[in-house]
Enzyme design. Structure first.
Site, PDB file in Angstrom:
ATOM      1  N   ASP A 208      42.458  39.642  34.581  1.00  0.00           N
ATOM      2  CA  ASP A 208      41.845  40.767  34.690  1.00  0.00           C
ATOM      3  C   ASP A 208      42.319  41.623  35.868  1.00  0.00           C
ATOM      4  OD1 ASP A 208      39.626  42.860  34.629  1.00  0.00           O
ATOM      5  OD2 ASP A 208      37.942  41.434  34.621  1.00  0.00           O
TER       6      ASP A 208
ATOM      7  N   ASP B 249      35.074  47.740  28.716  1.00  0.00           N
ATOM      8  CA  ASP B 249      33.689  47.008  29.183  1.00  0.00           C
ATOM      9  C   ASP B 249      32.599  47.726  28.321  1.00  0.00           C
ATOM     10  OD1 ASP B 249      34.704  45.208  30.937  1.00  0.00           O
ATOM     11  OD2 ASP B 249      34.649  46.410  32.607  1.00  0.00           O
TER      12      ASP B 249
END
Ligand code: GLA
Length: 734
Positions: free
Chosen positions: A484, A554
């Site tokens: 990430d 997301d």
């Protein structure tokens, strides 16, 4: 395989790159100015009739050293423009010499034609598996006065309508030069009427890659990132199209940049309606000091040409990116159905809670558990511990190994989240090495999500992270890693660089990240890697070279995901797009949708779950177990079939896309409708990509259809009731 050739017609001084799918023509004009003649549909023989016409135009001055008034670089379509010889369009490069001058005039010097493709060291790239797969032209230009050389590198691939382009600058002068701008490719199109619109993928966090299509008007239009990463705000892909190009007809040129940092796509429509297209590292926050004898290689651009619409362009990208960009054992393997604990627990979990999720997941047939953020340092929220990659013992009483062993005992694979490029002020790493944080000493840096970048351009910084990650890989059984990156770059300053090299910080950062990824993916080949940057902030072809899949967004709302996944498919294969079923109401939008809708949308990507299974009813769990089984049946078709967009959510209330197996014996149709009304119209859809001669059966209803009729007269949507309805129809040849 069709014949792939790069021919130099000596007399006409024309290079012809041709592979039976596309042709590219380059001409060496008088005095060695290199012009662009053509890129598009393939043809065999060129008679040199399409030389660029000459005309004396007011205020368009002439080629240095040539008194011909009708010969001007201001209008001539070129392969690499020079800054400072009366070409007033956007320049392909700005190179400053010791004298302070940035004037250049690049002319033809030399060429070579090679089998295969030269490797671009340290950069992600399209690769070949044998020299028969491609031919490369290296066309060398040289400044008229200075020993500065520019290699224009063109590779044409067998059986693909594809050419890759990159640029290499070589400094053979006695002094340093400073590259302040350098395009990976320039293309000047003479007839802008053919490409009068541009498609781009702008967006935002939780709203990535929203399809935008607009007219190309006079002036300069830029699509770029200045955030140090590809960004949520503007993806590194555009397509040039004609106003009536659609999914199935009309010309399209796709331009996909193999780079994960600051990028820039510039389009200029000039005074006589010609287009100049420049793609490269953004000159914002960039300069590169090139000492005598050194060279600088740019990242590359993948150009794909389609003469029958956007689906054909995308299909070519899907194949190329899957087959010759992605690497490693997982690139062709079916990807596991995972459950990720992020939206289930956020930071609030214990070993016990994790075990409960794993127990439920095992019962439902889910294949992998991914432990997301919060397992390391003393991380209870997003204010601390980035940089400390060791287990948070107080939280995970069984330790990381205990969790991994438990997950494996239950028959699942185990995945783990990392954010390797970051440092929290509240961390041991910062305590020990405050200087690893990227900032200009003495100037307080900007925080974002309470975290900062590590200066990944520094070897010792990378090693500090790498050692910790390797220790975990060597002691805990890890099958998957989510890599990430949750902020944009700021304070681009590196304490190891001299004043004149500071402009290199952002690019060196990315080269460092690529190197770390290269080392880890090489040494741990069994691990499946997933990229992520607050969802899809680094969803690009550069990252795909190291990791075969990426967290698309997301935003897990099924309705918004239809748009995001639809437009992401323009440039990226379905096997790279991960999609999860999450809770309803959705955490990002508050919208409620059925488990079926959430399942159908997520099953159009690399499938998984991201919700607290313990909160679900028995009926919902049963439905999830069925979804898992359904996906296992369609998985090869979804991940490796040909994807065809049928109806765009950007154009109306309905959505449709489909997957077709390579042998056309199997297909999967996805239908969606957003909002309903009491007197809803009957929607129809025509399928595509099937075999006309085949008879297909709906696997569920057993209804039979001819391929021909499905593609010609189509079918009705189901009579949906309510908002946000979807249906999947699985067809098999009988
Ligand atoms: C990012 C990712 C999420 C999750 C969080 C954890 O936002 O996109 O999926 O991993 O970080 O902090």
């Amino acid at each position: 395989m069709s014949k792939t050739n790069v021919i130099f017609h000596q007399e006409e001084k024309v290079f012809h790159l041709n592979n039976g799918k596309v042709s590219y023509l380059i001409q060496i004009e008088e005095d060695g100015v290199v012009s662009h003649l053509y890129f598009g549909k393939s043809f065999e023989s060129y008679s040199n009739h399409k030389k660029y016409p000459r005309r004396d135009r007011g205020f368009s001055g002439n080629v240095p050293g040539n008194s011909e008034r009708a010969y001007s670089k201001d209008t001539l379509p070129q392969e690499f423009s020079s800054h400072g010889s009366m070409d007033y369009r956007i320049p392909s490069s700005i190179i400053r010499r010791e004298s302070g001058s940035n004037l250049h005039d690049f002319r033809y010097f030399d060429y070579r034609i090679e089998d295969g493709k030269p490797e671009l060291k340290g950069l992600p790239q399209v690769y070949t598996e044998s020299d028969e797969e491609a031919k490369t032209l290296v066309l060398t230009l040289k400044d008229r006065d200075q020993e500065i050389y520019v290699d224009l590198i063109y590779t044409i691939y067998s059986d693909r309508p594809t050419i890759t382009r990159s640029t290499k600058v070589r400094n053979l002068t006695a002094n340093s030069i400073s590259i302040e701008k350098i395009a990976s490719m320039q293309m000047d199109l003479t007839n802008s009427g053919i490409y009068d619109e541009v498609i781009s993928l702008p967006g935002a966090h939780v709203q990535e890659r929203q399809l935008q299509r607009e007219k190309i008007n006079a002036g300069i239009k830029t699509f770029e990132s200045r955030r140090g990463t590809t960004s949520h705000q503007m993806n590194s892909f555009i397509a040039l199209v004609k106003h009536d190009t659609n999914e199935f007809s009309g010309p399209a040129i796709g331009l996909n940049f193999v780079y994960s940092g600051n990028h820039s796509f510039e389009i200029e429509k000039d005074q006589i309606d010609q287009l100049r297209v420049l793609i490269g590292i953004n000159d914002y926050n960039f300069s590169w000091q090139l000492n005598s004898g050194e060279s600088f290689q740019t990242p590359e651009v993948i150009m794909v040409y389609s003469d029958s619409g956007l689906n054909q362009m995308s299909n070519n990208y899907h194949h190329l990116l899957r087959e010759r960009v992605a690497r490693g054992i997982h690139k062709d393997r079916q990807r596991p159905i995972l459950i990720n604990n992020w939206e289930a627990t956020y930071f609030d979990f214990t070993s016990e809670k994790i075990k409960k999720i794993v127990d439920e997941a095992a019962n439902l047939g889910i294949e992998m558990f991914v432990l997301d953020d919060g397992w390391f340092g003393h991380r209870d929220n997003d204010n601390s511990s980035l940089g400390d990659w060791s287990e948070y013992k107080e939280k995970l009483s069984d330790g990381l190994k205990g969790v991994s062993d438990y997950v494996h005992q239950k028959g699942l694979k185990f995945g783990l989240w990392f954010e390797p490029e970051m440092i929290s002020i509240d961390s041991k790493l910062y305590e020990q090495h405050p200087d690893y944080l990227m900032q200009e000493p003495g100037r307080s840096p900007s925080a974002s999500r309470d975290q900062h970048l590590l200066d990944m351009g520094r070897k010792e910084v990378r090693e500090a992270v790498e050692t910790q990650i390797r220790k975990i890989f060597d002691t805990v059984n890890i099958d998957y890693v989510k890599w990430d990156m949750n902020r944009s770059m700021s304070d681009a300053y590196s304490i190891i660089l001299n004043a004149q090299n500071q402009g290199e910080t952002a690019h060196r950062y990315l080269l460092g990240v690529y190197e770390l990824l290269e080392n880890l993916t090489r040494d741990y080949p069994e691990i499946l890697w997933e990229g992520c940057s607050g969802g899809g902030g680094r969803f690009d072809t550069g990252f795909l070279y190291y990791i075969p899949q990426s967290w698309t967004s997301d935003n897990t709302d099924a309705v918004e995901r239809m748009n995001i996944q639809y437009s992401t498919s323009l440039a990226y294969p379905i096997s790279s797009m991960t999609a999860h079923v999450s809770a309803s109401p959705n955490h990002q939008t508050g919208r409620s949708t059925s488990l079926k809708t959430r399942g159908d949308v997520a099953m159009s990507g690399v499938f998984g779950y991201e919700l607290d299974l313990e909160q679900l009813s028995a009926a919902e769990k049963e439905e999830i177990a069925e979804q898992v089984q359904s996906y296992q049946k369609i998985r090869p078709l979804v991940q490796y079939g040909d994807f065809i967009r049928l109806k765009s959510p950007y154009e109306g209330n309905t959505v449709a896309w489909m997957f077709v197996s390579q042998d056309q014996k199997e297909a999967l149709l996805f239908l969606g409708r957003i909002l309903t009304n009491a007197q809803a119209v009957f929607n129809e859809v025509k399928l595509a990509g099937l075999n006309k001669e085949f008879v297909y059966e709906d696997v569920e209803t057993k209804e039979k259809y001819y391929g021909d009729e499905l593609m010609t007269i189509g079918m009705y949507y189901p009579d949906f009731y309510g908002d946000y309805q979807t249906q999947m129809i699985h067809l098999r040849k009988i």
